[in-house]
Design a protein around this motif. Structure first.
Motif, PDB file in Angstrom:
ATOM      1  N   UNK A  30     -52.190  59.961   4.721  1.00 26.26           N
ATOM      2  CA  UNK A  30     -51.601  61.303   4.826  1.00 26.26           C
ATOM      3  C   UNK A  30     -51.354  61.913   3.460  1.00 26.26           C
ATOM      4  N   UNK A  31     -51.097  61.086   2.472  1.00 31.29           N
ATOM      5  CA  UNK A  31     -50.929  61.551   1.098  1.00 31.29           C
ATOM      6  C   UNK A  31     -51.734  60.646   0.175  1.00 31.29           C
ATOM      7  N   UNK A  32     -52.182  61.224  -0.941  1.00 30.84           N
ATOM      8  CA  UNK A  32     -52.948  60.442  -1.914  1.00 30.84           C
ATOM      9  C   UNK A  32     -52.054  59.762  -2.929  1.00 30.84           C
ATOM     10  N   UNK A  33     -50.904  60.363  -3.210  1.00 31.19           N
ATOM     11  CA  UNK A  33     -50.000  59.844  -4.238  1.00 31.19           C
ATOM     12  C   UNK A  33     -48.565  59.881  -3.727  1.00 31.19           C
ATOM     13  N   UNK A  34     -47.731  59.022  -4.308  1.00 31.11           N
ATOM     14  CA  UNK A  34     -46.308  59.008  -3.959  1.00 31.11           C
ATOM     15  C   UNK A  34     -45.571  58.165  -4.992  1.00 31.11           C
TER      16      UNK A  34
END
Length: 336
Positions: free
Chosen positions: A99-103
């Motif tokens: 759902x997200x590439x970075x965090x």
């Protein structure tokens, strides 16, 4: 004396050229061929990039906002979409699922994570440390964590790193996190509001220093930060993945100047934050993102003081995650 180049016989020249080429190939092989890849792919994918941050008024949230602004210039064509979340565990789910590439996530949360896609998670950089902060009204009778028994306590949202470390700390203090306190699963902003209104007796927060929600609260309401340093060693030797990520730390006296008593440093524990991604995210994109995180330290650090400690020498240590290939390329290229 004038040096005059001497022409070599062709056979000798070819021989020396061959040896030089072989030596160069050995060097390239030792570096994993990173510079060839970088030379072939100087560009990076453009478009929207998902970045999971955290709760509103938290440090993850503010860091993401400032990084997005920085990328407008540093990475034209790449638009960072900031996705609010409950915190570290939620962020790990978002990256692992695509759902997200970075965090951003704390090292203890990474080590204890058991969700689908765990093996695909990769590290980009070690950023800054989160400090565990137990906040109470200035006139509270709470002097240590064990005094929270029977009180209404904010313990962090259900998918947050705050809840993970809070449960471990309460257990180390001899309390049952599920029975001995009236736990409220709140983000830092909501917890600050409820403490001020009298709906909470105390709340835990794990974040960089200073956290704006606590700074704002201290300017409107008399608060005190309770020392937790006596539990640092116990928590660090506790059960569960990531316990060894904790270290004893001190909240400086000037972190919250309005907190009571004034000019008092507070012993606590801290845990590193990691910038994370997934193994299939484009290496060229990760390489440029890694560079942006390092290069933006001073500009972001002017507003998020915790980011001032981001450093090229320590950023590469992303345990317990292996480095993403794109991050590895950047660190090799930046190595003195």
């Amino acid at each position: 004396m004038t040096w005059t180049p001497v022409a070599l016989p062709r056979a000798v020249a070819r021989s020396r050229l061959g040896r030089a080429a072989a030596a160069l190939l050995l060097v390239v092989g030792g570096l994993g061929g990173w510079w060839l890849a970088a030379g072939d792919r100087t560009d990076y994918p453009h478009g929207e990039i998902g970045f999971a941050t955290g709760v509103q008024r938290g440090v993850y949230d503010r860091y993401g906002q400032l990084l997005r602004t920085y990328l407008h210039t540093a990475m034209p064509g790449a638009e960072l979409r900031l996705d609010s979340s409950q915190g570290s565990i939620d962020n790990l789910d978002r990256v692992a699922s695509g759902r997200d590439a970075f965090a951003i996530a704390t090292a203890d949360a990474v080590a204890s994570y058991r969700g689908d896609g765990k093996d695909r998670l990769r590290g980009i950089a070690r950023l800054y440390d989160d400090y565990l902060q137990l906040v109470v009204p200035a006139d509270s009778k709470v002097q240590r964590a064990a005094d929270l028994k029977g009180l209404r306590v904010g313990v962090g949202q259900s998918r947050s790193g705050v809840l993970l470390v809070t449960k471990r700390l309460l257990t180390s203090a001899g309390l049952d996190p599920d029975q001995d306190v009236a736990a409220a699963n709140l983000g830092v902003g909501e917890a600050a509001d409820q403490l001020r209104s009298g709906q909470l007796d105390a709340f835990f927060w794990s974040g960089g220093l200073p956290t704006s929600a606590l700074t704002d609260l201290s300017e409107q309401f008399a608060i005190r930060i309770v020392p937790l340093g006596d539990l640092a060693e116990t928590v660090g030797h506790g059960e569960g993945g990531g316990a060894d990520a904790y270290r004893a730390a001190t909240i400086p006296a000037d972190a919250y100047p309005k907190a009571r008593p004034a000019a008092t440093a507070v012993a606590t524990l801290a845990v590193p934050n990691l910038l994370i991604t997934r193994d299939d995210v484009d290496p060229a994109l990760v390489q440029r993102m890694t560079q942006a995180v390092i290069d933006s330290r001073d500009s972001i650090g002017n507003e998020v003081h915790a980011a001032q400690v981001v450093d090229l020498r320590t950023a590469v240590y992303t345990d317990p995650l292996a480095l993403h290939e794109g991050a590895r390329r950047y660190y090799l290229s930046a190595k003195p």
